[in-house]
Structure formats: C-alpha cells, structure tokens
Design a protein around this motif. Structure first.
Motif, PDB file in Angstrom:
ATOM      1  N   ILE A 410       2.197   3.010 -15.913  1.00 50.46           N
ATOM      2  CA  ILE A 410       2.374   1.710 -15.189  1.00 50.46           C
ATOM      3  C   ILE A 410       3.742   1.084 -14.896  1.00 50.46           C
ATOM      4  CG2 ILE A 410       2.457  -1.128 -14.572  1.00 50.46           C
ATOM      5  CD1 ILE A 410      -1.114  -0.849 -15.609  1.00 50.46           C
ATOM      6  N   ARG A 418      -3.090  -5.131 -12.525  1.00 50.87           N
ATOM      7  CA  ARG A 418      -2.157  -3.497 -12.642  1.00 50.87           C
ATOM      8  C   ARG A 418      -3.438  -2.822 -13.229  1.00 50.87           C
ATOM      9  NH1 ARG A 418       3.632  -5.647 -14.000  1.00 50.87           N
ATOM     10  NH2 ARG A 418       4.358  -6.512 -11.973  1.00 50.87           N
ATOM     11  N   THR A 421      -5.700  -2.223 -10.364  1.00 51.47           N
ATOM     12  CA  THR A 421      -5.220  -1.769  -9.268  1.00 51.47           C
ATOM     13  C   THR A 421      -4.847   0.057  -9.284  1.00 51.47           C
ATOM     14  OG1 THR A 421      -4.082  -4.025  -8.979  1.00 51.47           O
ATOM     15  CG2 THR A 421      -3.437  -1.578  -7.532  1.00 51.47           C
ATOM     16  N   LEU A 449       1.424   3.589 -10.689  1.00 54.54           N
ATOM     17  CA  LEU A 449       2.012   2.706 -10.285  1.00 54.54           C
ATOM     18  C   LEU A 449       3.213   1.554 -10.979  1.00 54.54           C
ATOM     19  CD1 LEU A 449       0.712   0.030  -8.198  1.00 54.54           C
ATOM     20  CD2 LEU A 449       0.108  -1.400 -10.679  1.00 54.54           C
ATOM     21  N   ALA A 451       5.018  -1.174 -10.561  1.00 53.39           N
ATOM     22  CA  ALA A 451       4.627  -2.581 -10.625  1.00 53.39           C
ATOM     23  C   ALA A 451       5.577  -3.442 -10.271  1.00 53.39           C
ATOM     24  CB  ALA A 451       3.909  -2.962 -11.777  1.00 53.39           C
ATOM     25  N   ASP A 452       6.968  -2.582 -10.447  1.00 55.78           N
ATOM     26  CA  ASP A 452       8.705  -3.762  -9.928  1.00 55.78           C
ATOM     27  C   ASP A 452       8.665  -3.425  -9.381  1.00 55.78           C
ATOM     28  OD1 ASP A 452       7.710  -4.945 -12.293  1.00 55.78           O
ATOM     29  OD2 ASP A 452       9.620  -3.787 -14.148  1.00 55.78           O
ATOM     30  N   ARG A 454       8.603  -3.307  -4.757  1.00 54.68           N
ATOM     31  CA  ARG A 454       7.605  -3.681  -3.514  1.00 54.68           C
ATOM     32  C   ARG A 454       8.319  -2.939  -2.504  1.00 54.68           C
ATOM     33  NH1 ARG A 454       3.779  -7.478  -4.190  1.00 54.68           N
ATOM     34  NH2 ARG A 454       2.886  -8.170  -6.157  1.00 54.68           N
ATOM     35  N   HIS A 467       3.316  -3.269  -3.630  1.00 55.07           N
ATOM     36  CA  HIS A 467       3.297  -1.779  -4.483  1.00 55.07           C
ATOM     37  C   HIS A 467       3.357  -0.602  -3.885  1.00 55.07           C
ATOM     38  CE1 HIS A 467       3.373  -5.103  -7.227  1.00 55.07           C
ATOM     39  NE2 HIS A 467       2.502  -5.693  -6.992  1.00 55.07           N
TER      40      HIS A 467
END
Length: 524
Positions: A410, A418, A421, A449, A451-452, A454, A467
């Motif tokens: 992640i 998260r 996901t 992922l 995560a930061d 988009r 994401h």
C-alpha cells in the motif's frame, strides 16, 4: 549449520562476478553441494573447509591492474581439483606461469570456440560451439604441462587442463544459459575431473539438517514465527521433524496477510505436519501502530518491532502453558535462505537477530539463539525439501511474500479499509493466474494499491475518482535480478475487468513493465 556432505563442499571463490551465485546454483543442479566464499580468504581458510573441489569465478578486474585479486599458487599444490572461469582462468594461468596478455581485443557475448582437443573437461563437445564471453585480457600461453583444449578469435588459449594435477580452466562462462554446453563442461569437471558423485538431494539435506538441529538444540524448547510463506513453513517442518514437541510455532495474524492465508496456516499446515501452533490475533495492535505512517522504511521498522514484541509475549506464554516443568525458550527458528546470507556479507553467523534477517527491522536486544536450517539453500531447493517433508503444495508453491506483508504494498497510509481493498484485488489476480495455469510461469506478482493516488474514471455512467491498482508480474531464478513477465493479454484483460468491477474505489489497473535493476520487485 550446513548441509554439506563428506568430504566437503565445492567452494566457489567470488572475485566480484555477477555470476558467482549462478555458478553455485549450477553446481547444485548437478546434485553436488556448493558454497560461495570471498576471494579474500586465504588458502588456509579455504582448505579448512575440506573442499571437494574449488571453482574460481569471473570478475571485473584485469590481472595486471594494481590491487587486482590474485590466487595463491599454493592453492594449486593442495591436491584439490580446481576449475578457473574467465577472470579465475586468467588468474590461474598467471599464478602457474602461463602468459596472460592485454591485447585490447575484447570478446563480449556469443563467441564461437574451436575445440582442438576435448580432454576430460570438454568430453562430448563438438568441434565448434557457441559460448558466452566477457573479457579483455586473454591467455596466450598455457602453463607448463597443461594441454590447450580450445581457442577462439580473441583467445589463443580459451580452455586448458592438467588432468594429473586435476586443474582445469575455461575463458567463457559455462554457468550462463547463453553457453548451451556450459553445464556439460561443469559436470565433466565435477564428475570426471573431481571424481564427485551426484548425490546431494532433498533426502540428504533433510537427514543432514535433522541431525544438525538435534545437535544444536538438545532438549531445549524452540519457537518459530510461522508466516505461512514457503520459507518459514519448510523451516518449521524441518525442525518439527528433528525435535517434535519441543517446537511451538507462533502464527501472528497482523492483519497484513492476503486473503485465505491465515486459514491455510491454521488448518492445512497443522494437518500436514502435526506441529503445535499458537495463533495470536494482533490485527488491532499493528493497525494502531501503523496509523498515519506512509514512509516505507518506517513501516518496515514498526512492523518488525511489533512483530517481535508480540513474539516475545507469545514465547512467555508458551513457557507458562508448559506448567511448572516448562523450560525457557532458547531457540528461534528463522527461514533465512542462502541469498540472504551472501547478500549480508557471507553470513558466518550471529547469536542475535539483526535487521538484515528475513523479518525487517528487528531489535538488536533479542536474545534467542538462531536455528536457520535453510541458510545453505536457494528457493528452488527449499521447495524440493518442502515437498519431501509433506508440506502442502499450496504452501510450497506460494509466491514469495514479504515479511511486512500488504503493509508495504500500500503506497500510503495503511488502514483497515485500504487493506481490504488490496486484499480483494490481490485475490482476484491470484485466482485468475491460477486458473490460466501461470502460477509456476512467474516468480511473483505483487499487487500494489496506490492509496495516495487517485484518477478520474467512468463507472456506471458516472464519474469516479478512484485508486489505481498496479500488477507487477516478474520472472526470476533467485530474486537477485528479475524481468517483467509477458502475461497473455486475455488474462490481463480478465484481471483488470474483474478488479474494476468487483473492488470498490478502484477504477484503473496498470501493468509495471520494469526489470530489476533498475527497479526492485516490491514497490516499497
């Protein structure tokens, strides 16, 4: 602890070659045990290992350069069979009185070699063969008493041997696949030149390690951190075979596992091995410790710290549960592999766990003594031992998985949402790769992922801001280098469609096509 049979290992002397590990692997593929040692070792140190043979690796230096590594001529008087490869071949020739010249004529890549005399080393070789060369200097005259076996356009002496002294050498790299007959030459050296038998097998490794573990542990209690990965599982199975009920495995469910892994460890592994298992639910503890942390190195240290503190508490509970006659837990099983040992500087052994071991960031004050039954093995050898021990195939063939788990897959803060996901996306990717029969075609497929990050998407006729998920399929032999795996487009399409349809907050799937180097296999 070693798995070395009598009389001793084949020593691969590393002169800084990128292929030193590969030489050791090729020797083991011939079912002969090998170990890598640095060129800085003295002849006395090498002979103290009672080697059955010695291989001098290639290297980047010129034998004429100031401070270049050299070979002590006394090594060739010890009666141990020696094979020189590339730089090791030139250093051998120079030490024995041959002529090595700086001609300026280089040979790199595929090179045609003419075999003028097959001898023992090149027995069965055709008159012309393709080899892989990488050198600037060349041997122009063989040492006295040596027979020249082969030549090339840039190497007047491309191979030689002295069968009575059991000394051999080749200018090319027989260990790489680009030398199609290279393995034949290595096996000729091992079997004919050194007189070794191909008897280093999974059965022998198990027998040797069981005896070594019993000698090290005695009657003491042992604890093992079981992650569910192949390394810790096979290490635990080996120790279980050796000391039985003296071993207790601790499975720390830190909440950073992939889907189904906890259940597989608790059910399948225990059923197959009969090991005593203590399960610790520490999911909340790890999530609390990771809250708001996005730096990958900080994550690793936190996970390592929390892991060992949970482990220490579990060890105390193991003693308490044993009752008043319970003994202190003195030993900790680690699934350290041979590449870990080599990369950490040779790994002569240490009493305390250091941060370079396979759970990152462990504190230096941990006082367990280590039991590392796999420290002489490569990953493929570990799998062979695991199958022989009856470890479930689903665990033996599981892709390598980092100790910090999904926490370092992640990119950004780790949260329960998260993790869920990523866990769903990872499960889809693994299921489709298995369905397509690709599990053993790839080394590993990290699913990451971002995560930061988009990105804008369209789902259900509406705008989304979700994401991205990254697929990172790679092929490798030992994770030292890797290339991205060319997965079939239809499989990638199915994975992408399923993830974007079935996993909330994900609207984009991307493919990482970076090799290692320059990239690493894991993103963090």
């Amino acid at each position: 602890m070693t798995s070395s049979p009598t009389p001793g290992p084949v020593l691969v002397v590393d002169f800084g070659a990128q292929y030193a590990q590969l030489i050791a692997r090729r020797v083991r593929e011939a079912r002969v045990y090998s170990e890598i040692v640095p060129h800085t070792w003295t002849t006395e140190q090498m002979l103290a290992k009672r080697p059955s043979a010695i291989i001098l690796s290639g290297g980047p230096a010129s034998v004429y350069a100031a401070g270049a590594p050299f070979v002590d001529p006394a090594l060739f008087e010890a009666g141990v069979p020696v094979l020189g490869i590339c730089y090791g071949f030139q250093a051998m020739a120079k030490a024995l009185g041959g002529e090595v010249a700086q001609t300026g004529a280089r040979e790199y890549g595929g090179t045609q070699v003419e075999v003028c005399r097959a001898g023992a080393l090149l027995h069965g070789s055709p008159e012309h063969q393709t080899t892989w060369m990488s050198h600037g200097d060349a041997v122009h005259a063989a040492p006295e008493g040596f027979e020249v076996l082969a030549t090339s356009a840039g190497s007047p002496v491309a191979a030689f041997e002295h069968t009575e002294r059991r000394l051999y050498g080749v200018q090319w790299h027989p260990e790489v696949k680009h030398s199609p007959l290279g393995q034949d030459a290595l096996e000729n050296f091992l079997y004919s030149g050194a007189g070794l038998a191909p008897d280093w097998t999974a059965d022998n490794v198990i027998a040797d390690q069981v005896a070594a573990i019993r000698a090290q542990v005695g009657d003491a209690r042992v604890i093992c951190g079981l992650s569910g990965g192949v390394d810790s599982s096979v290490a635990a199975a080996l120790v279980q075979r050796a000391v039985g009920e003296q071993l207790t495995c601790v499975f720390v469910d830190h909440g950073l596992l992939r889907e189904g892994e906890a259940e597989q460890v608790e059910q399948d592994f225990v059923a197959a091995t009969g090991v005593q298992l203590k399960v610790v639910d520490a999911r909340e503890q790890f999530l609390d410790a990771l809250a708001g942390v996005s730096d990958p190195e900080t994550k690793r240290k936190i996970i390592g710290r929390e892991f060992i503190r949970v482990f220490e508490a579990a060890a105390r509970e193991v003693v308490e549960e044993a009752g008043e006659h319970g003994e202190e837990v003195k030993f900790l099983v680690q699934g350290t592999l041979y590449p870990d040992v080599v990369e950490s500087g040779g790994g002569e052994g240490a009493a305390n766990i250091k941060s370079h071991h396979n759970v990152g960031g462990l504190p230096d004050d941990l006082q367990f003594q280590l039991v590392e039954p796999l420290r002489t093995l490569f990953k493929d050898e570990v799998r062979a031992v695991g199958l022989e021990l009856g470890v479930p195939e689903e665990i033996v063939w599981r892709q390598p998985f980092p100790g910090p788990g999904l926490g370092i897959r992640i990119v950004g803060d780790v949260t329960a949402e998260r993790l869920e996901t990523l866990r769903k996306a990872d499960a889809i990717a693994r299921a489709e790769l298995t369905k397509a029969g690709l599990d053993r075609e790839i080394w590993q497929c990290p699913v990451v992922l971002l995560a930061d990050v988009r990105s804008v998407g369209v789902q259900g006729d509406g705008r989304t801001y979700g994401h991205p998920i990254v697929l990172r399929p790679v092929s490798s032999e030992d994770a030292m280098t890797a290339d991205w795996t060319r997965l079939p487009y239809d499989v990638l399409s199915i994975i992408s469609t399923r993830i974007t349809n079935e996993v909330a907050d994900v609207n984009r799937v991307v493919l990482d096509v970076t090799s290692k180097p320059p990239g690493t296999i894991e993103w963090e």
